[in-house]
Design a protein around this motif. Structure first.
Motif, PDB file in Angstrom:
ATOM      1  N   ASP A 137      18.154  -1.398 -39.980  1.00 13.17           N
ATOM      2  CA  ASP A 137      16.201  -1.552 -40.802  1.00 13.17           C
ATOM      3  C   ASP A 137      15.406  -2.213 -41.804  1.00 13.17           C
ATOM      4  O   ASP A 137      16.137  -1.088 -42.589  1.00 13.17           O
ATOM      5  N   SER A 139      12.355  -2.129 -42.012  1.00 12.32           N
ATOM      6  CA  SER A 139      10.584  -1.913 -42.174  1.00 12.32           C
ATOM      7  C   SER A 139      10.463  -1.408 -43.620  1.00 12.32           C
ATOM      8  O   SER A 139       9.080  -1.486 -43.622  1.00 12.32           O
ATOM      9  N   TYR A 140      11.342  -1.363 -44.357  1.00 12.28           N
ATOM     10  CA  TYR A 140      10.959  -0.997 -45.591  1.00 12.28           C
ATOM     11  C   TYR A 140      10.502  -2.087 -46.647  1.00 12.28           C
ATOM     12  O   TYR A 140       9.830  -1.800 -47.549  1.00 12.28           O
ATOM     13  N   GLY A 142       8.115  -4.323 -45.440  1.00 12.87           N
ATOM     14  CA  GLY A 142       6.999  -4.479 -44.731  1.00 12.87           C
ATOM     15  C   GLY A 142       6.188  -4.295 -45.959  1.00 12.87           C
ATOM     16  O   GLY A 142       5.344  -5.439 -46.361  1.00 12.87           O
ATOM     17  N   PHE A 185      12.945  -8.865 -41.565  1.00 14.49           N
ATOM     18  CA  PHE A 185      11.678  -8.140 -41.271  1.00 14.49           C
ATOM     19  C   PHE A 185      11.267  -8.024 -39.735  1.00 14.49           C
ATOM     20  O   PHE A 185      11.812  -7.195 -38.907  1.00 14.49           O
ATOM     21  N   ASP A 186      11.045  -9.144 -39.391  1.00 14.58           N
ATOM     22  CA  ASP A 186      10.524  -9.685 -37.992  1.00 14.58           C
ATOM     23  C   ASP A 186      11.708  -9.145 -36.926  1.00 14.58           C
ATOM     24  O   ASP A 186      11.407  -8.377 -35.408  1.00 14.58           O
ATOM     25  N   SER A 188      14.293  -7.429 -37.443  1.00 13.75           N
ATOM     26  CA  SER A 188      15.425  -6.104 -37.818  1.00 13.75           C
ATOM     27  C   SER A 188      13.960  -5.323 -36.646  1.00 13.75           C
ATOM     28  O   SER A 188      14.207  -4.502 -36.527  1.00 13.75           O
ATOM     29  N   ARG A 189      12.527  -5.995 -36.359  1.00 13.89           N
ATOM     30  CA  ARG A 189      12.192  -5.079 -35.761  1.00 13.89           C
ATOM     31  C   ARG A 189      12.042  -4.873 -34.381  1.00 13.89           C
ATOM     32  O   ARG A 189      11.985  -3.980 -33.376  1.00 13.89           O
ATOM     33  N   GLY A 194      10.462  -1.857 -32.918  1.00 13.36           N
ATOM     34  CA  GLY A 194       9.658  -1.322 -33.299  1.00 13.36           C
ATOM     35  C   GLY A 194       9.285  -2.927 -32.405  1.00 13.36           C
ATOM     36  O   GLY A 194       7.676  -2.536 -32.866  1.00 13.36           O
TER      37      GLY A 194
END
Length: 228
Positions: A137, A139-140, A142, A185-186, A188-189, A194
């Motif tokens: 993940d 997201s951290y 972002g 990031f994307d 992972s989302r 996400g």
């Protein structure tokens, strides 16, 4: 002994399986649509080069593209989302035409473009594979990436008036790193649920690849002496 925990466990298992299937479907649709939109952009870029669209025309097309970006996001949940994303990526590809014409006019222009394409592909597939394999993940990242992108945009606007070559290279280097982080990031989302809309997911990855290619091309031209 009550059977409720057993039923609850079965429900959780089915729910988890459904979630995985949904995620896999979003991934499949995203990568399929991304491939088609990138191919369509390449085609419209080729047309723009052949027609000889001037730099000002490229800038106007870029502004139209930004407008279409909002249209795509509004229509992403409807049947109009697909034609909207092809309109957006088609215009963005055409907007790239004057830039590609500039680099292709250099002595080593074709090699530079091919190297930038190859480098972009290696970075994208490598980072995507890492995110898909590890399923971490990210997201951290972002907030940090958004702040970095905002600073890079402000610096790029300032450099339009300052015209400092070293700052231009610094900005391109920063954007290459930021876009690489955004690919992680994307992706992972999508992997972690996400992002469940494949049109929005495609737009995000498309913009990452688009900007990565442009700034990688700039750096290659500068460091090989082609951007003198």
């Amino acid at each position: 002994m009550s059977d409720k925990p057993v039923y609850a466990a079965k429900t959780d298992t089915f729910g988890a399986q459904a979630s995985v299937l949904d995620t896999n479907k979003v991934l499949k649709n995203t990568y399929m649509l991304l491939g088609m939109t990138l191919a369509f952009s390449a085609m419209t870029a080729g047309i723009a080069i052949a027609v000889g669209i001037p730099p000002m025309g490229g800038l106007l097309l870029m502004l139209v593209g930004f407008g279409l970006l909002f249209v795509v996001n509004r229509m992403a949940d409807t049947a109009k989302g697909l034609p909207a994303i092809f309109a957006f990526t088609g215009v963005m590809g055409a907007a790239l035409g004057p830039t590609l014409s500039y680099y292709l006019s250099m002595t080593n222009g074709p090699q530079l473009v091919l190297q930038a394409l190859g480098g972009t592909a290696i970075v994208f597939f490598g980072l995507s594979a890492y995110a898909l394999t590890t399923r971490k993940d990210f997201s951290y990242m972002g907030g940090f990436l958004m702040v970095g992108l905002l600073v890079a945009i402000v610096a790029a606007i300032a450099n339009i008036f300052l015209a400092i070559p070293a700052l231009s290279l610094t900005i391109s280097s920063a954007i290459v790193l930021i876009m690489s982080g955004l690919i992680l990031f994307d992706t992972s989302r999508i992997v972690n649920g996400g992002e469940t809309n494949y049109i929005r997911a495609t737009v995000s990855l498309y913009l990452n690849v688009y900007n990565l290619f442009i700034h990688l091309l700039h750096l290659l031209a500068a460091f090989t002496g082609g951007d003198d």
